[in-house]
Motif scaffolding. Structure first.
Motif, PDB file in Angstrom:
ATOM      1  N   PHE A   3       5.295  -1.794   8.081  1.00  0.00           N
ATOM      2  CA  PHE A   3       5.920  -2.551   7.005  1.00  0.00           C
ATOM      3  C   PHE A   3       7.442  -2.703   7.200  1.00  0.00           C
ATOM      4  O   PHE A   3       7.966  -3.811   7.164  1.00  0.00           O
ATOM      5  N   LYS A   6       8.414  -4.910  10.094  1.00  0.00           N
ATOM      6  CA  LYS A   6       8.137  -6.316   9.796  1.00  0.00           C
ATOM      7  C   LYS A   6       9.262  -6.916   8.941  1.00  0.00           C
ATOM      8  O   LYS A   6       9.724  -8.034   9.213  1.00  0.00           O
ATOM      9  N   ASP A  61       2.517 -10.421   2.776  1.00  0.00           N
ATOM     10  CA  ASP A  61       1.370 -10.487   1.882  1.00  0.00           C
ATOM     11  C   ASP A  61       1.458  -9.339   0.884  1.00  0.00           C
ATOM     12  O   ASP A  61       1.283  -8.181   1.245  1.00  0.00           O
ATOM     13  N   ARG A  62       1.717  -9.672  -0.384  1.00  0.00           N
ATOM     14  CA  ARG A  62       1.838  -8.633  -1.417  1.00  0.00           C
ATOM     15  C   ARG A  62       0.492  -7.977  -1.725  1.00  0.00           C
ATOM     16  O   ARG A  62       0.462  -6.889  -2.287  1.00  0.00           O
ATOM     17  N   GLU A  63      -0.578  -8.625  -1.371  1.00  0.00           N
ATOM     18  CA  GLU A  63      -1.893  -8.011  -1.543  1.00  0.00           C
ATOM     19  C   GLU A  63      -2.061  -6.858  -0.550  1.00  0.00           C
ATOM     20  O   GLU A  63      -2.698  -5.860  -0.835  1.00  0.00           O
ATOM     21  N   GLU A  64      -1.461  -7.027   0.623  1.00  0.00           N
ATOM     22  CA  GLU A  64      -1.552  -6.014   1.669  1.00  0.00           C
ATOM     23  C   GLU A  64      -0.579  -4.859   1.417  1.00  0.00           C
ATOM     24  O   GLU A  64      -0.904  -3.700   1.624  1.00  0.00           O
ATOM     25  N   HIS A  65       0.640  -5.204   0.950  1.00  0.00           N
ATOM     26  CA  HIS A  65       1.671  -4.191   0.714  1.00  0.00           C
ATOM     27  C   HIS A  65       2.569  -4.679  -0.417  1.00  0.00           C
ATOM     28  O   HIS A  65       3.280  -5.661  -0.264  1.00  0.00           O
ATOM     29  N   ASP A  66       2.558  -3.976  -1.549  1.00  0.00           N
ATOM     30  CA  ASP A  66       3.378  -4.380  -2.695  1.00  0.00           C
ATOM     31  C   ASP A  66       4.801  -3.852  -2.520  1.00  0.00           C
ATOM     32  O   ASP A  66       5.003  -2.717  -2.098  1.00  0.00           O
TER      33      ASP A  66
END
Length: 155
Positions: A3, A6, A61-66
């Motif tokens: 994370f 990225k 992708d906030r679904e993957e990592h908020d």
């Protein structure tokens, strides 16, 4: 991809497209609150902050990592940390706290990759007779001796 890596990569890609902007600080909290502090050769606009934010957010992708993201410009209260920041403030008065805890204030006159040069202006007693005389001298300060440097705000 990790994370944090990225986020750093996306931010660097954005900064590669905007050579007038540069990163001052990138902070990650334990709860993945991200704070990005930018500066620019001609300042940082609100649009610059929005563009940097979008460059990161639109590619994550906030679904993957908020996470939460805050992008801001380095304000007057932020210390000068890079030669590029010092260069941007040539001709301005700055206050420098040295590693030996002494303080110096003067006009920033030169900047290079190893040191800054300040013009110090003060009054000192005359060597002969009464009164004082104006003195102007240059002082070179290596970055390694600077603990904190701020633009002096005068009203």
């Amino acid at each position: 991809m990790e994370f944090r890596k990225k986020i750093e990569e996306l931010l660097n890609e954005f900064l590669d497209t905007r050579k007038d902007l540069f990163l001052i600080d990138l902070k990650f909290s334990a709860g993945d609150d991200i704070t990005v502090i930018l500066d620019g050769d001609s300042g940082v606009t609100l649009q610059d902050c929005l563009d940097a934010s979008r460059a990161v957010e639109f590619n994550m992708d906030r679904e993957e990592h908020d996470f939460s993201l805050q992008v801001m410009s380095a304000g007057l209260s932020e210390p000068l940390v890079t030669p590029r920041q010092f260069n941007k403030n040539l001709g301005r008065d700055i206050e420098v706290l040295l590693t030996d805890s002494s303080e110096i204030e003067g006009e920033l006159s030169k900047v290079d990759d190893e040191k800054i040069t300040l013009i110090l202006r003060y009054r000192k007693p005359k060597e002969v007779g009464k009164g004082k005389v104006d003195v102007e001298e240059e002082k070179e300060i290596p970055y390694s001796e600077i603990k904190k440097a701020l633009v002096a705000i005068k009203f």
